[in-house]
Design a protein around this motif. Structure first.
Motif, mmCIF file in Angstrom:
data_model
loop_
_atom_site.group_PDB
_atom_site.id
_atom_site.type_symbol
_atom_site.label_atom_id
_atom_site.label_comp_id
_atom_site.label_asym_id
_atom_site.label_seq_id
_atom_site.Cartn_x
_atom_site.Cartn_y
_atom_site.Cartn_z
ATOM 1 N N ILE A 146 0.828 -1.212 0.000
ATOM 2 C CA ILE A 146 0.000 0.000 0.000
ATOM 3 C C ILE A 146 0.858 1.257 0.000
ATOM 4 O O ILE A 146 0.606 2.211 -0.748
ATOM 5 C CB ILE A 146 -0.968 -0.006 1.205
ATOM 6 C CG1 ILE A 146 -2.095 -1.014 0.955
ATOM 7 C CG2 ILE A 146 -1.568 1.383 1.433
ATOM 8 C CD1 ILE A 146 -3.065 -1.149 2.098
ATOM 9 N N MET A 147 1.895 1.288 0.847
ATOM 10 C CA MET A 147 2.737 2.475 0.921
ATOM 11 C C MET A 147 3.473 2.713 -0.399
ATOM 12 O O MET A 147 3.592 3.859 -0.860
ATOM 13 C CB MET A 147 3.731 2.334 2.072
ATOM 14 C CG MET A 147 4.434 3.628 2.450
ATOM 15 S SD MET A 147 3.310 4.941 2.995
ATOM 16 C CE MET A 147 2.671 4.228 4.511
ATOM 17 N N LEU A 148 3.955 1.635 -1.027
ATOM 18 C CA LEU A 148 4.637 1.773 -2.315
ATOM 19 C C LEU A 148 3.669 2.242 -3.398
ATOM 20 O O LEU A 148 4.027 3.087 -4.230
ATOM 21 C CB LEU A 148 5.268 0.436 -2.717
ATOM 22 C CG LEU A 148 6.444 -0.051 -1.874
ATOM 23 C CD1 LEU A 148 6.871 -1.442 -2.316
ATOM 24 C CD2 LEU A 148 7.610 0.911 -1.966
ATOM 25 N N ILE A 149 2.450 1.703 -3.390
ATOM 26 C CA ILE A 149 1.454 2.117 -4.385
ATOM 27 C C ILE A 149 1.078 3.582 -4.178
ATOM 28 O O ILE A 149 0.950 4.351 -5.142
ATOM 29 C CB ILE A 149 0.215 1.213 -4.299
ATOM 30 C CG1 ILE A 149 0.567 -0.209 -4.730
ATOM 31 C CG2 ILE A 149 -0.917 1.757 -5.161
ATOM 32 C CD1 ILE A 149 -0.538 -1.219 -4.516
ATOM 33 N N ALA A 150 0.912 3.972 -2.894
ATOM 34 C CA ALA A 150 0.569 5.371 -2.608
ATOM 35 C C ALA A 150 1.686 6.308 -3.058
ATOM 36 O O ALA A 150 1.423 7.351 -3.680
ATOM 37 C CB ALA A 150 0.304 5.547 -1.110
ATOM 38 N N TRP A 151 2.938 5.948 -2.757
ATOM 39 C CA TRP A 151 4.061 6.797 -3.162
ATOM 40 C C TRP A 151 4.201 6.826 -4.685
ATOM 41 O O TRP A 151 4.508 7.857 -5.274
ATOM 42 C CB TRP A 151 5.340 6.316 -2.499
ATOM 43 C CG TRP A 151 6.544 7.167 -2.742
ATOM 44 C CD1 TRP A 151 7.783 6.739 -3.116
ATOM 45 C CD2 TRP A 151 6.662 8.595 -2.627
ATOM 46 N NE1 TRP A 151 8.645 7.792 -3.241
ATOM 47 C CE2 TRP A 151 7.976 8.946 -2.944
ATOM 48 C CE3 TRP A 151 5.752 9.601 -2.280
ATOM 49 C CZ2 TRP A 151 8.431 10.269 -2.932
ATOM 50 C CZ3 TRP A 151 6.196 10.916 -2.275
ATOM 51 C CH2 TRP A 151 7.519 11.236 -2.591
ATOM 52 N N GLY A 152 3.951 5.675 -5.344
ATOM 53 C CA GLY A 152 3.984 5.640 -6.798
ATOM 54 C C GLY A 152 2.920 6.539 -7.407
ATOM 55 O O GLY A 152 3.162 7.241 -8.392
ATOM 56 N N ALA A 153 1.712 6.533 -6.808
ATOM 57 C CA ALA A 153 0.637 7.401 -7.300
ATOM 58 C C ALA A 153 0.986 8.872 -7.108
ATOM 59 O O ALA A 153 0.696 9.718 -7.969
ATOM 60 C CB ALA A 153 -0.665 7.060 -6.579
ATOM 61 N N ILE A 154 1.619 9.197 -5.983
ATOM 62 C CA ILE A 154 2.027 10.585 -5.726
ATOM 63 C C ILE A 154 3.074 11.029 -6.733
ATOM 64 O O ILE A 154 3.000 12.132 -7.302
ATOM 65 C CB ILE A 154 2.558 10.720 -4.286
ATOM 66 C CG1 ILE A 154 1.418 10.543 -3.283
ATOM 67 C CG2 ILE A 154 3.239 12.070 -4.084
ATOM 68 C CD1 ILE A 154 1.873 10.404 -1.851
ATOM 69 N N ILE A 155 4.071 10.173 -6.974
ATOM 70 C CA ILE A 155 5.112 10.501 -7.959
ATOM 71 C C ILE A 155 4.498 10.678 -9.340
ATOM 72 O O ILE A 155 4.843 11.609 -10.082
ATOM 73 C CB ILE A 155 6.189 9.396 -7.974
ATOM 74 C CG1 ILE A 155 6.942 9.354 -6.645
ATOM 75 C CG2 ILE A 155 7.177 9.626 -9.120
ATOM 76 C CD1 ILE A 155 7.911 8.204 -6.527
#
Length: 355
Positions: free
Chosen positions: A36-45
Motif C-alpha cells: 500500500i505504501m509503495l502504491i501510494a508513493w507511486g501514485a504521488i510521484i
C-alpha cells in the motif's frame, strides 16, 4: 406465512451478500497491505511528474506512454546511482578501516584546541579526539562500548537508507505504470468519487491533484533543492560522508525544521580539523542553504494548495513512525490531501447552509 418468510429471506440474502463483499474486500486488503505504501508513493510521484511526461511527449514527438516510461527509467537510474555509490562507499571504507587497523597505518587528525569551547560536549569531544590521534588502541579500549553502540546505530541507519532507496526505485516503476494509464486511472477515480459524493468527482479529483503537486513541489521539492545545495557545499569543503549529511538535510527539511540542524556535526567537524577560512565559508553556505526556503517556497508552493506547516509536520512524523523513510514523504502528502479535502467539504457545507 409466505409474506412473512419473504422479507426474512431477503434480509438473510442481503446479509450474506454484504458478508461476502466484506470478506472479499478484507482479503484483498490483506493481500495488498505490504504494497500500500509503495502504491501510494507511486501514485504521488505519477501525479507530480505527469505534466513533465506530457512536456517530454510534446517536445520529442513520443507517445505519452513512451514518454512516461522514459521518465520512469530516468528516475530509476538516478536512484540506482546513490544506491550503488552507498554500497561501494561502505565496502571501500570498511576495507580501508580494517586494513588500516591491521597495518597500524590508520591515523586520526589532531583536533584544534578551540573545540573545547563547544557547549556541553566540547571537553569530552576534545579529549576523545586527542586520545584517538595519539593512542588509537587506548581510545578503542576506553571508548569501546560507545563505539560499538555508534557503529550499530550507523549500520541501522545505513540499512534503512538502502532499503528506502530500494523502495523508491520500486515506487518509481509503479509511477511509470500509473502514468502509462493516466487517462484510465483518472476516469476510474472520478467515477468512484462521483459515486461516493453524488457528482462532485471532477472537482474533488482536480483539488486532490493540485494539492499533491503543490505539496510535492513546495515541500519535497524545496527539501530536495536544499539537499543538493548542501551536498555541493559538503563536497567542496571536503566533509566525509557528504551523502549521509545531505540525506539528513532532506529529511529535516521535509519535517519543516531548519536544515542547518542536520549540518551542525559537519560544521563542528570542519572547525575542529579544517582551516578557519574553510569552516567559516562553509558555515555561511549552510546558513544560506537553511534560509533558502524563504525564497523557494513562495515560488513553488504558490502553484498548488496552501497547507499549514503543522499539518505537513504531523504527516511527515506520523508517516515516518508508521513506515520509515518512505512514510516521511507519503505521510506529509496524504495528510495534506486529507486536510484540503476536509476544508473543501466544510466550506461546501457552510455555503449550502447560508443559502
Amino acid at each position: 406465512m409466505k409474506t412473512d418468510a419473504n422479507p426474512s429471506q431477503q434480509v438473510i440474502d442481503n446479509a450474506l451478500k454484504l458478508l461476502a463483499i466484506v470478506v472479499l474486500l478484507a482479503w484483498c486488503f490483506a493481500i495488498l497491505r505490504p504494497f500500500i505504501m509503495l502504491i501510494a508513493w507511486g501514485a504521488i510521484i505519477a501525479t507530480a511528474l505527469y505534466p513533465v511526461a506530457l512536456m517530454i511527449a510534446g517536445k520529442t514527438r513520443l507517445s505519452e506512454g513512451k514518454a512516461s516510461s522514459l521518465l520512469s527509467l530516468i528516475g530509476v537510474i538516478l536512484l540506482l546511482i546513490p544506491l550503488v555509490a552507498l554500497s561501494t562507499g561502505i565496502y571501500t571504507s570498511a576495507s580501508e578501516l580494517f586494513t588500516g587497523l591491521q597495518d597500524g597505518t590508520l591515523v586520526f587528525p589532531k583536533p584544534k584546541p578551540n573545540i573545547q569551547e563547544l557547549p556541553v560536549i566540547g571537553d569530552k569531544l576534545y579529549a576523545m579526539m586527542t586520545l584517538a590521534a595519539t593512542n588509537l588502541e587506548g581510545a578503542f579500549a576506553k571508548y569501546g562500548d560507545e563505539l560499538r553502540q555508534l557503529s550499530s546505530s550507523a549500520a541501522s541507519v545505513v540499512g534503512s537508507l538502502a532499503g528506502g532507496l530500494l523502495q523508491f526505485i520500486i515506487a518509481t516503476i509503479i509511477a511509470g505504470a500509473f502514468m502509462n494509464h493516466a487517462a484510465a486511472c483518472k476516469t476510474g477515480l472520478m467515477r468512484l468519487v462521483d459515486r461516493m459524493t453524488q457528482g462532485a468527482g471532477q472537482s474533488l479529483v482536480e483539488l486532490s491533484t493540485a494539492t499533491v503537486r503543490g505539496v510535492v513541489q513546495g515541500v519535497i521539492g524545496v527539501a530536495a533543492i536544499q539537499s543538493v545545495l548542501a551536498a555541493i557545499g559538503l563536497v567542496v569543503a571536503g566533509v566525509p560522508a557528504a551523502g549521509i549529511w545531505a540525506l539528513g538535510v532532506l529529511l529535516i527539511a521535509i519535517v519543516q525544521l531548519p536544515p542547518i540542524l542536520a549540518l551542525l556535526p559537519a560544521i563542528i567537524y570542519l572547525f575542529s580539523v579544517g582551516t578557519t577560512t574553510t569552516a567559516t565559508l562553509f558555515l555561511v553556505w549552510c546558513i544560506l542553504v537553511s534560509g533558502s526556503d524563504a525564497v523557494l517556497k513562495p515560488m513553488l508552493l504558490s502553484r498548488g494548495s496552501h497547507v499549514p506547516t503543522l499539518v505537513i509536520l504531523l504527516g511527515a512524523l506520523g508517516g515516518m513512525a508508521m513506515s520509515g523513510i518512505i512514510g516521511l514523504f507519503v505521510g506529509s502528502v496524504v495528510l495534506s490531501l486529507g486536510y484540503q479535502l476536509l476544508s473543501s467539504w466544510l466550506s461546501h457545507n457552510s455555503t449550502e447552509e447560508s443559502q
